[in-house]
Write an enzyme that holds these catalytic residues in place. Sequence first.
Site, PDB file in Angstrom:
ATOM      1  N   GLU A   1      -0.115  -0.667  -0.526  1.00  0.00           N
ATOM      2  CA  GLU A   1       0.147  -1.980   0.057  1.00  0.00           C
ATOM      3  C   GLU A   1      -0.666  -3.057  -0.656  1.00  0.00           C
ATOM      4  O   GLU A   1      -1.875  -2.907  -0.845  1.00  0.00           O
ATOM      5  CB  GLU A   1      -0.253  -2.000   1.538  1.00  0.00           C
ATOM      6  CG  GLU A   1       0.528  -1.052   2.419  1.00  0.00           C
ATOM      7  CD  GLU A   1       0.118  -1.139   3.880  1.00  0.00           C
ATOM      8  OE1 GLU A   1       0.971  -0.878   4.739  1.00  0.00           O
ATOM      9  OE2 GLU A   1      -1.053  -1.479   4.164  1.00  0.00           O
ATOM     10  N   CYS A   2      -0.033  -4.132  -1.042  1.00  0.00           N
ATOM     11  CA  CYS A   2      -0.676  -5.343  -1.549  1.00  0.00           C
ATOM     12  C   CYS A   2      -1.709  -5.027  -2.631  1.00  0.00           C
ATOM     13  O   CYS A   2      -1.342  -4.703  -3.751  1.00  0.00           O
ATOM     14  CB  CYS A   2      -1.284  -6.146  -0.396  1.00  0.00           C
ATOM     15  SG  CYS A   2      -1.512  -7.912  -0.789  1.00  0.00           S
ATOM     16  N   GLY A   3      -2.998  -5.088  -2.344  1.00  0.00           N
ATOM     17  CA  GLY A   3      -4.001  -4.807  -3.356  1.00  0.00           C
ATOM     18  C   GLY A   3      -3.872  -3.418  -3.942  1.00  0.00           C
ATOM     19  O   GLY A   3      -4.095  -3.210  -5.137  1.00  0.00           O
TER      20      GLY A   3
ATOM     21  N   LEU B   1      -1.112  -3.617  -6.448  1.00  0.00           N
ATOM     22  CA  LEU B   1      -1.568  -4.240  -7.692  1.00  0.00           C
ATOM     23  C   LEU B   1      -2.345  -3.253  -8.561  1.00  0.00           C
ATOM     24  O   LEU B   1      -2.236  -3.272  -9.790  1.00  0.00           O
ATOM     25  CB  LEU B   1      -2.449  -5.456  -7.383  1.00  0.00           C
ATOM     26  CG  LEU B   1      -1.810  -6.602  -6.586  1.00  0.00           C
ATOM     27  CD1 LEU B   1      -2.814  -7.725  -6.387  1.00  0.00           C
ATOM     28  CD2 LEU B   1      -0.555  -7.119  -7.269  1.00  0.00           C
TER      29      LEU B   1
ATOM     30  N   SER C   1       4.600  -1.945  -2.009  1.00  0.00           N
ATOM     31  CA  SER C   1       5.051  -3.331  -1.843  1.00  0.00           C
ATOM     32  C   SER C   1       3.840  -4.192  -1.514  1.00  0.00           C
ATOM     33  O   SER C   1       2.729  -3.696  -1.343  1.00  0.00           O
ATOM     34  CB  SER C   1       6.085  -3.451  -0.715  1.00  0.00           C
ATOM     35  OG  SER C   1       5.462  -3.414   0.549  1.00  0.00           O
TER      36      SER C   1
END
Length: 421
Positions: free
Chosen positions: A312-314, A317, A403
């Site tokens: 998720e998110c970080g 990335l 995501s």
Amino acid sequence: MLISAPASGQGKTTITAALAYYHRQQNRKVRVFKTGPDFIDPQILAHASGQPVYQLDLWMMGEAHCRELLHRAAADADLILIEGVMGLYDGDTSSADLAQALSVPVAAVIDAQGMAQTFAAVAYGLANYRPQLPFAGVIANKVGSPGHARLLEEALPDAMPLLAIMAKDETVGLPSRHLGLLQADEIGDLDLRLARAAELLSSLAPCRLPNSVAFEPVEAMPLPRLLAGKRIAVARDAAFSFIYQANLDCLQAMGAELRFFSPLADSGLPDADSLYLPGGYPELHLQTLANNLAMKQALQAHHRADKPIYAECGGFLYLLNSLADRDGNRAEMAGLLPGSARMQSRLVNLGMHSLQLEQGEIRGHSFHHSQLETTMEPLTLSVPQRSFGHGEGFFRSGRLQASYLHNYFPFNPQLAAGFFS
């Protein structure tokens, strides 16, 4: 009581943390909740109360689940504090909506510096804008002197109590950065700040509490043991700390054994069937993450072995080829997904989202400053609840799913189990 305010920046988090710390010093067991999707304030509130902090949100979680969490907390707590979000009436599901739905008395924090009788006018407006709201009273923040405190209290209507007064002191403020306050572990003098805030909270007048409320029991069905025997490795350190406690509880209730690890410091993964990479601040630790080659190789080996990964998110990335901070400093990440991202000076997306997958719907939120560049085609797009928001791509590569969304697992535990099994 629910601690709200006329707007953001009035001192809700400082006051809520100070109240938790103060009442904990009085040998009361305090449980704290946070309105809406937030990961940073709960860290500070958990430190102040000595207890885990959970979120409350009518849309993301549902009213019944909110009631269940409050009833469970009330079973052993002397005091429950709920920190609101933004201003009292702001948002599609506001702090006022939550307080009214759950019959929780509201205390409004008002920054009183530069105000005298107008303080009472603001308080009156908050209390009477929605007459059916259970309004308990006000808390005056940044009060300059005992005389200033008397002016404020004398101006209030007789039926509106001044529940607490926080004397002005710059040393109790909480430092912040682009996503909000610093994380609790990053504030080296947090205990000193909280102790001072608790002292200031009772220096001009004693703290008062509203009348007690009762929460009716909620019948909660036991979760299916869909993850029985599964070991899930969960990233948790300064770079990856944005995770709902309720998500961890949900995984464990479905039978999973959680094993925590640090992508920053560890050279390998725990023995695990699947991985959970939550959000956080990878952009603040670019070089450390890039230099930990052993961890990146362990992630790649896990992926090649066709074991589940959910990010998720970080965490998402971190799985890209590279990530750059706002100054353009770029570093190589784990390279499990094609693409790169760069931090922007402004928010790229913010708000609540619904995600529809094969197993049904799950709800969560998006809040990020990074811009993604990738050749990947998303499996699907989330549906934003705000008219000016945009859908987030949900990506799947083998058994890796990722995501920008921070999903709330208890909304659909069966779907969440599918991320890891």
